[in-house]
Design an enzyme around this catalytic site. Structure first.
Site, short mmCIF file in Angstrom:
data_model
loop_
_atom_site.label_atom_id
_atom_site.label_comp_id
_atom_site.label_asym_id
_atom_site.label_seq_id
_atom_site.Cartn_x
_atom_site.Cartn_y
_atom_site.Cartn_z
N LYS A 28 0.84 -1.21 0.00
CA LYS A 28 0.00 0.00 0.00
C LYS A 28 0.87 1.26 0.00
O LYS A 28 0.66 2.20 -0.76
CB LYS A 28 -0.91 -0.02 1.23
CG LYS A 28 -1.62 1.28 1.52
CD LYS A 28 -2.69 1.59 0.51
CE LYS A 28 -3.22 3.00 0.66
NZ LYS A 28 -4.13 3.37 -0.42
N CYS B 131 -3.26 10.95 1.27
CA CYS B 131 -2.61 9.66 0.98
C CYS B 131 -1.17 9.85 0.46
O CYS B 131 -0.23 9.51 1.15
CB CYS B 131 -3.42 8.88 -0.06
SG CYS B 131 -4.95 8.25 0.61
N1 LIG Z 1 -10.25 7.97 2.32
C1 LIG Z 1 -9.50 7.35 1.42
O1 LIG Z 1 -9.61 7.63 0.23
C2 LIG Z 1 -8.55 6.26 1.83
C3 LIG Z 1 -7.99 5.43 0.83
C4 LIG Z 1 -7.16 4.39 1.20
C5 LIG Z 1 -6.85 4.20 2.56
N2 LIG Z 1 -7.37 5.03 3.51
C6 LIG Z 1 -7.03 4.76 4.90
O2 LIG Z 1 -8.16 4.20 5.57
C7 LIG Z 1 -8.16 4.60 6.94
C8 LIG Z 1 -9.48 5.27 7.27
O3 LIG Z 1 -9.60 6.41 6.45
P1 LIG Z 1 -10.98 7.17 6.25
O4 LIG Z 1 -10.75 8.13 5.13
O5 LIG Z 1 -12.10 6.19 6.19
O6 LIG Z 1 -11.05 7.97 7.64
P2 LIG Z 1 -12.32 8.72 8.26
O7 LIG Z 1 -11.78 9.73 9.19
O8 LIG Z 1 -13.26 9.12 7.17
O9 LIG Z 1 -13.06 7.57 9.09
C9 LIG Z 1 -12.54 6.96 10.24
C10 LIG Z 1 -13.68 6.68 11.20
O10 LIG Z 1 -13.16 5.94 12.30
C11 LIG Z 1 -13.85 6.36 13.48
N3 LIG Z 1 -13.06 5.95 14.65
C12 LIG Z 1 -11.93 6.50 15.15
N4 LIG Z 1 -11.48 5.79 16.20
C13 LIG Z 1 -12.36 4.77 16.37
C14 LIG Z 1 -12.44 3.67 17.28
N5 LIG Z 1 -11.51 3.49 18.22
N6 LIG Z 1 -13.49 2.83 17.19
C15 LIG Z 1 -14.44 3.02 16.23
N7 LIG Z 1 -14.41 4.02 15.33
C16 LIG Z 1 -13.37 4.88 15.39
C17 LIG Z 1 -14.00 7.86 13.27
O11 LIG Z 1 -15.02 8.39 14.09
C18 LIG Z 1 -14.34 7.93 11.77
O12 LIG Z 1 -15.73 7.89 11.54
C19 LIG Z 1 -6.95 5.53 7.11
O13 LIG Z 1 -5.87 4.76 7.56
C20 LIG Z 1 -6.67 6.01 5.70
O14 LIG Z 1 -5.33 6.37 5.51
C21 LIG Z 1 -8.22 6.05 3.17
#
Ligand SMILES: NC(=O)c1ccc[n+]([C@@H]2O[C@H](COP(=O)([O-])OP(=O)(O)OC[C@H]3O[C@@H](n4cnc5c(N)ncnc54)[C@H](O)[C@@H]3O)[C@@H](O)[C@H]2O)c1
Length: 415
Positions: A212, A266
């Site tokens: 990744k 990212c």
């Molecule tokens: N958004 C993208 O395009 C994308 C793409 C690839 C990878 N990622 C990765 O995926 C992961 C999540 O990204 P995202 O964009 O969905 O983030 P986001 O902030 O949109 O969502 C994360 C969610 O997790 C919740 N959360 C935090 N701590 C928690 C806990 N202990 N228990 C339950 N819920 C909890 C938050 O309230 C939030 O709703 C990150 O590591 C990011 O780097 C994101």
């Protein structure tokens, strides 16, 4: 298998919610858990909390059919998928506190034989740390059945969807499935086989974590190469976009495009997770980050040069988002450049243009010399036109509109 699967999603954001919804609509019983109570309430009512085309109708379907439920309380299931944030700290080390708190909430629910899958973008060996934390809290369990203890399977399965196309790409993309053990990879593969039509590529967890980070670092390094060429071309008095176009006619050359810097959550973040895991050997990856982070300063210097001979200069800053045709301003070099210019060129008026948002972003709101403007009006009033993002709207601006203006075009749109 999908009928017997009960998957608990931990984190219902940009990644967790669409994935949970797609899985639920493929016949899997899904429960979503998030610490954000108001987001959970909305999801329970079938209301979307993020902007993603196609998500709303699919969420309603999943909730109405009873396949998807949500709460703030952790539950039992036979698979757990963790999609919580992984920002970096001031020293560029990954902040694993969200993952560890997810681990702490999952641990008491485990009975043995579950698979725990991490999807959050993470530094190498994070899956191992997640497993270690859970087994520290539950010494009655194991990863491999040692001492006849019940087994918990751990896997890392990264996400590579394009925001805006998530609902299609979740199903069609190939996926990397990294197990702490081969059996963990097999168990995680069963989870993704419930909805994913792309290839499911099994490997170990650390390779999957690195895969990744490698994908985004590859793009960052390639963009840094293009940005470096843009500085050299400027000195040589040649057009970098023509240069790259010509070089890319070589059948084995594919240089990406230069710009005002690299933003978003990212590409500008993930390479640091590799750097922090092996500072000594990550020279190119680190330098690429520095080259891309240095590009905004170069753009600012160009504008400074242009405005120093004008008494009360008007600068039109076209585009504030971190990439074309979106409203996302996170880590955006365009926004940072605009803010920096307004801050230090105090005698200038900065006309901030962003067709994808409805008001001046918070970061610029308290600056007395910044106005939110529409692009045609901004160009007409400007002495200096600074093109920061290649939004579709800007592609149709006629050359005549720019006549007599100093143009700093960071995307090569009007060459
Ligand atoms: N958004 C993208 O395009 C994308 C793409 C690839 C990878 N990622 C990765 O995926 C992961 C999540 O990204 P995202 O964009 O969905 O983030 P986001 O902030 O949109 O969502 C994360 C969610 O997790 C919740 N959360 C935090 N701590 C928690 C806990 N202990 N228990 C339950 N819920 C909890 C938050 O309230 C939030 O709703 C990150 O590591 C990011 O780097 C994101």
């Amino acid at each position: 298998m999908s009928n017997s699967l009960e998957v608990v999603f931990v984190g219902l954001g940009y990644i967790g919610l669409p994935t949970a919804v797609v899985m639920a609509n493929h016949g899997v019983r899904v429960h979503g858990v998030d610490v954000n109570a108001s987001a959970v309430e909305r999801i329970q009512r079938g209301e979307v909390t993020i902007v993603e085309p196609g998500l709303e109708e699919q969420l309603k379907k999943a909730v109405d059919s009873g396949q998807l439920t949500a709460s703030t309380e952790m539950q039992q299931g036979n698979a757990f998928v963790i999609a919580v944030p992984t920002p970096f700290k001031d020293d560029y080390e990954g902040d694993l506190s969200y993952i560890m708190s997810a681990a702490e909430s999952i641990a008491p629910q485990l009975r043995g034989d579950e698979v725990v899958i991490l999807e959050s973008t993470s530094p190498p060996k994070t899956t191992q740390k997640l497993a270690d934390r859970i087994l520290e809290l539950r010494p009655d369990l194991s990863v491999d059945g040692a001492d006849d203890k019940p087994v918990i399977h751990f896997a890392y399965c990264p996400e590579r969807i394009l925001p805006g196309k998530a609902m299609e790409e979740l199903i069609s993309n190939d996926r990397i499935i990294g197990g702490r053990t081969p059996e963990a990879a097999r168990r995680a593969t069963e989870v993704y086989a419930s909805f994913c039509e792309g290839e499911l590529l099994a490997t170990d967890d650390v390779t999957a974590e690195m895969a990744k980070l490698t994908e985004n670092s590859f793009r960052d390094v390639n963009i840094a190469f293009a940005n470096e060429l843009s500085l050299i071309s400027d000195k040589l008095g040649i057009d970098v976009w023509e240069l790259i176009e010509l070089a890319n006619h070589h059948p084995r050359v594919n240089i990406l495009q230069p710009g005002p810097g690299v933003g978003g959550h990212c590409i500008a973040v993930d390479p640091w997770f590799i750097v922090s895991s092996d500072r000594e050997n990550s020279k190119i990856i680190r330098t690429a980050r520095e080259v891309n982070d240095g590009k905004p300063k170069w753009v600012i210097n160009k504008v400074d040069e242009a405005v120093k001979i004008i008494d009360s200069p008007v600068i039109a800053a076209l585009g504030l988002a971190f990439k074309p045709n979106i409203d996302d301003l996170r880590e955006s070099p365009a926004l940072n450049i605009t803010k920096d210019l307004a801050g230090h060129v105090e005698h200038a008026t900065v006309l901030a243009v962003e067709p994808n948002v409805s008001e001046l972003p918070k970061a610029l709101q308290n600056m007395s010399n910044v106005e939110f403007a529409e692009y045609a009006d901004a160009i007409e009033r400007a002495d200096v036109v600074l093109l920061l993002v290649d939004h579709d709207e800007f592609k149709t601006i006629p050359a005549a509109a720019l006549k007599g203006k100093t143009v700093v075009d960071t995307k090569g749109l009007w060459r």
